[in-house]
Design an enzyme around this catalytic site. Structure first.
Site, PDB file in Angstrom:
ATOM      1  N   SER A  78      89.009  31.328  28.786  1.00 50.10           N
ATOM      2  CA  SER A  78      88.084  32.396  28.407  1.00 50.10           C
ATOM      3  C   SER A  78      88.785  33.642  27.891  1.00 50.10           C
ATOM      4  O   SER A  78      88.151  34.491  27.255  1.00 50.10           O
ATOM      5  CB  SER A  78      87.197  32.775  29.599  1.00 50.10           C
ATOM      6  OG  SER A  78      87.971  33.239  30.689  1.00 50.10           O
ATOM      7  N   ASP A 368      84.329  42.763  32.970  1.00 46.34           N
ATOM      8  CA  ASP A 368      83.510  42.082  33.970  1.00 46.34           C
ATOM      9  C   ASP A 368      84.394  41.687  35.147  1.00 46.34           C
ATOM     10  O   ASP A 368      85.458  42.266  35.348  1.00 46.34           O
ATOM     11  CB  ASP A 368      82.757  40.890  33.357  1.00 46.34           C
ATOM     12  CG  ASP A 368      83.680  39.812  32.803  1.00 46.34           C
ATOM     13  OD1 ASP A 368      84.901  39.840  33.085  1.00 46.34           O
ATOM     14  OD2 ASP A 368      83.189  38.909  32.089  1.00 46.34           O
ATOM     15  N   HIS A 371      87.610  39.727  33.195  1.00 43.91           N
ATOM     16  CA  HIS A 371      88.077  39.941  31.824  1.00 43.91           C
ATOM     17  C   HIS A 371      88.231  41.421  31.479  1.00 43.91           C
ATOM     18  O   HIS A 371      87.384  42.235  31.860  1.00 43.91           O
ATOM     19  CB  HIS A 371      87.116  39.279  30.833  1.00 43.91           C
ATOM     20  CG  HIS A 371      86.913  37.825  31.090  1.00 43.91           C
ATOM     21  ND1 HIS A 371      85.818  37.348  31.786  1.00 43.91           N
ATOM     22  CD2 HIS A 371      87.670  36.746  30.782  1.00 43.91           C
ATOM     23  CE1 HIS A 371      85.908  36.024  31.892  1.00 43.91           C
ATOM     24  NE2 HIS A 371      87.030  35.639  31.284  1.00 43.91           N
TER      25      HIS A 371
END
Length: 407
Positions: A78, A368, A371
């Site tokens: 991610s 978040d 990240h």
């Protein structure tokens, strides 16, 4: 705001965060464990957003001059997924606002960020357009000729890492997708032209953090009782080394390998471990530093063995800790709280709706639970490119590597 039970279950699951194999040598996963599955740097100039000094339109993102490499290929999780998971059945998706709200289009793209991810900034430095996702393009060679992004959120070096979130494309599967792409190049361009393209292109690998978040730290398959962190790190690094060898055998010669970020400082683990004043979780960060040490050492050995290859390792932990320790110099106000989420440090529940997000992400380090914001991504990309803020790449940064190769 009321959250119905289905969404709440979704939150909790995420908060605790297909291809046919070809004949190649992939490292074997131990059956019982993995079956089946700096302060002296110059001050940072003020900025209103991470992309203020760079091209702000994807359509204009390629430099007018000749690109430094013909293509840019990305493998990872991610940290660099630009939308592959939009096409998968998974909870690990960033296809909704507020993800992408500060991106060039102000729309969600599948990037786990409020704006750009590091490879977007590096693509511009290379003189290339933003790299398209593998699952988001038609498979026509013309669409892949300047590079492809194979990264998948939730993916790990271990096949089953992140599987509780749903579908993902593991490290080994991404390497197989790369090989499929090479085969298409050979069929379309001819073997000589394809090999020339591949050998002159840049490959970027950013993976491994999910093997901690979704495997080791959850003690899946009783892994912590079977393997001490050092042995676990040795296994992960050896696997990455072998896959780089597989890429080398397919004529890949320029590789950037990213180390792991200090997730012990992430909002999720600050919440989970009950950090009182935003202090990082030392035992987690110690494991990450150890992995980065092992990975750097193995890649140095590999670079000596493969004399015609250029392999650099960039220690994201070093670069990130420089930002955390010198946050005021970088213009940040919030070092522990995420911009988007719920709970203490906004680390309990992931970012699900615009109402959960802060109004200004540029003064936050974390976007978040796990990240960073696009401002941090821009700083780290600058370090990978030219060591602008702090040196974190070995034996050289990317710009020096490409210049040396050109000579």
């Amino acid at each position: 705001m009321l959250i119905n039970s289905a969404i709440f279950l979704h939150c909790i699951l995420v908060s605790t965060m297909f291809l046919q194999p070809k004949a190649r040598q992939h490292p074997q996963e131990p059956e019982e464990l993995f079956s089946n599955s700096n302060a002296n740097a110059p001050p940072v100039p003020p900025r209103s957003s991470a992309s203020s000094s760079l091209v702000t339109s994807p359509s204009a993102s390629a430099s007018s001059s000749s690109p430094l490499v013909p293509a840019f290929f990305i493998i990872g999780d991610s940290s660099v997924d630009c939308g592959n998971n939009n096409f998968l059945g998974t909870l690990a998706r960033a296809d909704h606002l507020p993800y992408g709200r500060d991106f060039d289009t102000h729309k969600p793209t599948g990037r786990f960020c409020n704006g750009r991810i590091p490879v977007d900034y590096l693509a511009l430095r290379l003189g290339l357009p933003f790299v398209p996702s593998y699952l988001g393009q038609s498979g026509v060679v013309e669409d892949m000729i300047h590079g492809v992004n194979y990264a998948s959120a939730g993916a790990g070096i271990i096949f089953s890492s992140g599987s509780e979130l749903g579908q993902h494309i593991s490290f080994t599967q991404q390497i197989e997708q790369v090989t499929d792409t090479f085969q298409q190049f050979i069929l379309s361009l001819g073997e000589a032209a394809a090999n020339d393209l591949i050998s002159n292109s840049l490959f970027y690998i950013s993976i491994g953090i999910n093997d901690y978040i979704h495997y080791y730290l959850l003690n899946m398959s009783n892994v912590q009782n079977l393997y001490l962190p050092w042995s676990f790190n040795q296994f992960l690094a050896t696997t990455v080394k072998q896959e780089i060898m597989n890429l080398y055998n397919a004529n890949v010669r320029k590789v950037v390998v990213m180390g792991l970020a200090p997730i012990g400082c992430s909002p999720y683990y600050l919440w989970l471990y009950g950090s009182q004043n935003g202090e990082c979780v030392k035992e987690i960060n110690d494991m990450i530093m150890e992995f980065n040490f092992v990975m750097r050492y193995m890649l140095e050995e590999l670079g000596e063995e493969l004399h015609d290859a250029n392999i650099i390792f960039c220690d994201v932990f070093e670069g990130s800790m420089d930002i955390l320790k010198n946050y005021k110099r970088y213009g940040f106000n919030f070092t522990a709280d995420a911009c988007c989420g719920l709970g203490r440090y906004r680390g309990w529940i992931m970012c699900l709706s615009p109402e959960m997000a802060c109004s200004n992400a540029s003064n936050h380090i974390w976007w978040d639970q796990f990240h960073p914001t696009d401002v941090v991504n821009a700083i780290l990309a600058d370090n990978v490119w030219s060591s602008l803020h702090t040196g974190m790449c070995y034996p050289s940064n990317l710009q020096d590597m490409l210049v040396a190769k050109a000579r």
